[in-house]
Write a protein that holds these residues in place. Structure first.
Motif, mmCIF file in Angstrom:
data_model
loop_
_atom_site.group_PDB
_atom_site.id
_atom_site.type_symbol
_atom_site.label_atom_id
_atom_site.label_comp_id
_atom_site.label_asym_id
_atom_site.label_seq_id
_atom_site.Cartn_x
_atom_site.Cartn_y
_atom_site.Cartn_z
ATOM 1 N N ARG A 78 42.923 -3.197 -17.032
ATOM 2 C CA ARG A 78 42.507 -1.855 -16.607
ATOM 3 C C ARG A 78 42.067 -0.973 -17.764
ATOM 4 N NH1 ARG A 78 47.713 -1.821 -12.845
ATOM 5 N NH2 ARG A 78 46.887 -2.953 -11.048
ATOM 6 N N ARG A 79 42.385 -1.371 -18.997
ATOM 7 C CA ARG A 79 41.829 -0.642 -20.144
ATOM 8 C C ARG A 79 40.303 -0.744 -20.138
ATOM 9 N NH1 ARG A 79 45.653 -3.560 -24.384
ATOM 10 N NH2 ARG A 79 47.487 -2.994 -23.195
ATOM 11 N N MET A 83 38.370 3.274 -12.840
ATOM 12 C CA MET A 83 38.162 3.446 -11.402
ATOM 13 C C MET A 83 38.136 4.924 -11.025
ATOM 14 S SD MET A 83 40.131 1.729 -8.194
ATOM 15 C CE MET A 83 39.026 0.988 -7.002
ATOM 16 N N PHE A 85 38.304 7.354 -7.588
ATOM 17 C CA PHE A 85 38.802 7.233 -6.222
ATOM 18 C C PHE A 85 38.159 8.262 -5.293
ATOM 19 C CE2 PHE A 85 42.043 5.804 -9.136
ATOM 20 C CZ PHE A 85 42.577 4.677 -8.548
ATOM 21 N N ASN A 89 42.628 11.621 -7.305
ATOM 22 C CA ASN A 89 43.883 11.220 -7.944
ATOM 23 C C ASN A 89 44.034 11.748 -9.363
ATOM 24 O OD1 ASN A 89 44.199 9.878 -5.577
ATOM 25 N ND2 ASN A 89 44.079 7.817 -6.419
ATOM 26 N N LEU A 90 43.587 12.982 -9.585
ATOM 27 C CA LEU A 90 43.871 13.626 -10.873
ATOM 28 C C LEU A 90 45.365 13.899 -10.952
ATOM 29 C CD1 LEU A 90 41.032 16.255 -11.356
ATOM 30 C CD2 LEU A 90 41.225 13.960 -12.316
ATOM 31 N N TYR A 91 45.890 13.953 -12.184
ATOM 32 C CA TYR A 91 47.319 14.246 -12.345
ATOM 33 C C TYR A 91 47.541 15.733 -12.086
ATOM 34 C CZ TYR A 91 46.462 10.019 -15.051
ATOM 35 O OH TYR A 91 46.035 8.798 -15.464
ATOM 36 N N LYS A 94 49.031 18.050 -14.872
ATOM 37 C CA LYS A 94 48.388 18.135 -16.195
ATOM 38 C C LYS A 94 47.106 18.965 -16.112
ATOM 39 C CE LYS A 94 51.045 14.895 -18.144
ATOM 40 N NZ LYS A 94 52.011 15.266 -19.181
ATOM 41 N N LEU A 102 45.252 11.672 -21.657
ATOM 42 C CA LEU A 102 46.557 11.015 -21.549
ATOM 43 C C LEU A 102 46.499 9.492 -21.746
ATOM 44 C CD1 LEU A 102 49.544 11.584 -21.110
ATOM 45 C CD2 LEU A 102 49.205 11.200 -18.672
ATOM 46 N N ALA A 103 45.628 8.825 -20.992
ATOM 47 C CA ALA A 103 45.608 7.361 -21.076
ATOM 48 C C ALA A 103 45.151 6.861 -22.452
ATOM 49 C CB ALA A 103 44.743 6.773 -19.970
ATOM 50 N N ARG A 151 37.739 11.196 -17.049
ATOM 51 C CA ARG A 151 39.013 10.533 -17.376
ATOM 52 C C ARG A 151 38.825 9.022 -17.509
ATOM 53 N NH1 ARG A 151 43.950 10.829 -13.128
ATOM 54 N NH2 ARG A 151 42.544 9.541 -11.891
ATOM 55 N N MET A 155 38.254 6.179 -21.563
ATOM 56 C CA MET A 155 38.829 4.894 -21.985
ATOM 57 C C MET A 155 37.753 3.964 -22.542
ATOM 58 S SD MET A 155 42.112 4.828 -21.578
ATOM 59 C CE MET A 155 42.604 3.087 -21.477
ATOM 60 N N GLY B 118 48.691 8.388 -4.594
ATOM 61 C CA GLY B 118 47.458 8.384 -5.374
ATOM 62 C C GLY B 118 47.693 8.718 -6.842
ATOM 63 N N GLN B 119 48.769 9.470 -7.120
ATOM 64 C CA GLN B 119 49.069 9.819 -8.509
ATOM 65 C C GLN B 119 49.415 8.563 -9.310
ATOM 66 O OE1 GLN B 119 49.205 13.211 -9.896
ATOM 67 N NE2 GLN B 119 47.882 13.393 -8.130
ATOM 68 N N SER B 125 45.425 2.925 -12.828
ATOM 69 C CA SER B 125 44.025 2.494 -12.963
ATOM 70 C C SER B 125 43.489 2.751 -14.368
ATOM 71 C CB SER B 125 43.139 3.200 -11.934
ATOM 72 O OG SER B 125 42.876 4.530 -12.338
ATOM 73 N N MET B 128 47.828 2.579 -17.746
ATOM 74 C CA MET B 128 49.214 2.939 -18.046
ATOM 75 C C MET B 128 50.156 1.965 -17.356
ATOM 76 S SD MET B 128 49.699 7.009 -17.665
ATOM 77 C CE MET B 128 48.206 7.955 -17.678
#
Lengths: 246, 217
Positions: A78-79, A83, A85, A89-91, A94, A102-103, A151, A155, B118-119, B125, B128
């Motif tokens: 996944r690095r 993806m 969505f 699916n944002l944090y 944060k 973050l990642a 985001r 990466m 989803g979080q 994804s 992590m």
């Protein structure tokens, strides 16, 4: 060279046969659009590519990693495979900038100054440098999706997966997001798989169109050929319905 | 009037305040320990480690369905027969921590469940690990959702320290009883006074929680 290669892949949810004998090859740098009616399995298909969904039998090799191997390191995969969505699916806890940084910080151990510089580059690309300190709940849907794209890009992945990136957006936001994706297509040689209902967009960016119905790949054609001369009756029906809607 | 001023004499008030000190001390220690243990147990329950999670769930179910008073009696009166003898203070804290950890574990677990799945997918994804996502994304959001039920539980805990009066822990209620034991006309003033003290402590806690929620919510 194949970046993604499905070989006779099947997936069952209990008794339900979600993906049937999938054979699909996506080459390095290719942009493939996946379309099909809802419930056809297109979302499941794209989610197997980064291992968010497992599968029952067959083979799937992504970026040289065999995902049928139970010990495959999905975090490592996944690095290189980002993806985006349908529901962003944002944090939620944060800020925009932290979402992007973050990642790379945790996963790539990227140097902090470098990390911030790169994050700002991608936020600039998606046009949101003025929102760095906002929390996701302060953004519109279109803005959230553009942050989500930044985001993933931060990466520096080799593959980007888009799972209905505009389906949850208000109509006037859709173009903002599609324009960002087009920009990525035209300025990078990233491999991309995009599930979408946006036919004009698909026509513009896709090298190939894959039509999925009932868990099966019904048609897999170069984009122009698919839109002008769909071979299968099911694909023709689907296309005509979409055109009627426009 | 003179009854009131006698009941609320400086000596009596000092005696009560010392009891309030014991109540707060027992409460703070119990809250800190049971929150730490409840957090760990709740995560274990949520994550679903083979056997361990089931065993933890079994114990939690037993403890949650016993009266706290029974656990206090058990700790103070029954355990010494097995050779484990504790002071009233230690026994009260032990019983409270056992009981509250079980209650808090379920609050923690439901807080984690309440975070949008989803979080986790978003975090995974990007490469992590499960625990990185837990630490940076899921738990901070879950804790925020847990604040209201946590505070209710902490308030219950503070009030339940009064049960320890039965094992002669010199906390607030116990000391009120000592005072009106000397003169029953002090009973009403004493109950009023400790009611006010319990209220102030518990209400202050809920105010702090409200500010926390505003700040991070």
């Amino acid at each position: 060279m194949a970046m993604i290669e499905f070989n006779q892949l099947n997936k069952y949810y209990g008794d339900f046969h979600a993906l049937k004998d999938i054979d699909l090859k996506v080459n390095q740098g290719e942009v493939v659009v996946v379309i099909g009616p809802s419930g056809s399995g297109k979302s499941t298909l794209i989610r197997t590519i980064n291992g968010l969904e497992g599968f029952s039998d067959g083979q799937l090799v992504v970026n040289g990693m065999d995902l049928s191997d139970k010990k495959a390191d999905l975090n490592a995969l996944r690095r290189d495979v980002g993806m985006v969505f349908q529901h962003f699916n944002l944090y939620d806890n944060k800020t925009v900038l932290e979402n992007v940084m973050l990642a790379p910080r945790l996963v790539l151990k990227r140097d902090e100054a470098e990390n911030k510089k790169i994050a700002m580059e991608y936020l600039k690309l998606v046009g949101l440098t003025d929102k760095v300190d906002s929390k996701p709940r302060q953004l519109s849907g279109g803005q959230k999706q553009r942050v989500a794209i930044a985001r993933s890009l931060a990466m520096r992945p080799k593959v980007m997966l888009f799972d209905e990136p505009t389906s949850a957006l208000d109509p006037e936001m859709i173009d903002d997001v599609l324009n960002v994706i087009k920009e990525i297509v035209h300025t990078t040689d990233m491999t991309m798989v995009v599930v979408t209902h946006e036919m004009g967009f698909a026509r513009e960016v896709a090298d190939r169109v894959v039509f999925v119905d009932g868990g099966r790949i019904v048609e897999d054609d170069p984009a122009e050929e698919f839109y002008n001369h769909p071979k299968e009756e099911r694909a023709r029906q689907f296309l005509s319905k979409i055109i009627v809607h426009k | 009037m003179s009854i009131l001023s006698q009941a609320y004499s400086w000596i009596n008030l000092k005696f009560l305040l010392a009891g309030l000190g014991v109540t707060i001390e027992v409460s703070l220690i119990s809250i800190a320990l049971s929150f730490a243990i409840g957090l760990i147990l709740g995560i274990i329950r949520y994550v679903g480690f083979k056997y361990v999670s089931a065993a933890v769930g079994f114990v939690i179910d037993i403890v949650r369905n016993l009266p706290l008073l029974l656990i206090i009696f058990f700790t103070y009166f029954a355990l010494p027969q097995t050779g484990l003898r504790m002071s009233a203070m230690s026994a009260a804290i032990t019983a409270l921590v056992v009981f509250e950890s079980a209650m808090l574990a379920e609050i923690v677990r439901s807080g984690i469940i309440a975070v949008d799945p989803g979080q986790m997918e978003g975090a995974r994804s990007t490469g992590m690990s499960y625990w990185q996502a837990m630490q940076h994304i899921i738990l901070p959001q879950a804790l925020l959702k847990m604040i209201p039920p946590l505070v209710s539980q902490f308030i219950s805990l503070i009030k339940d320290t009064s049960l320890a009066t039965i094992i002669v822990l010199p906390e607030l209620l116990y000391r009120a009883q000592i005072i009106y034991g000397q003169d029953t006309r002090y009973m009403l003033p004493m109950y009023l006074m400790i009611a006010v003290m319990y209220f102030i402590v518990c209400y202050a806690l809920s105010l702090v929680a409200r500010r926390l929620e505003k700040r991070f919510g």
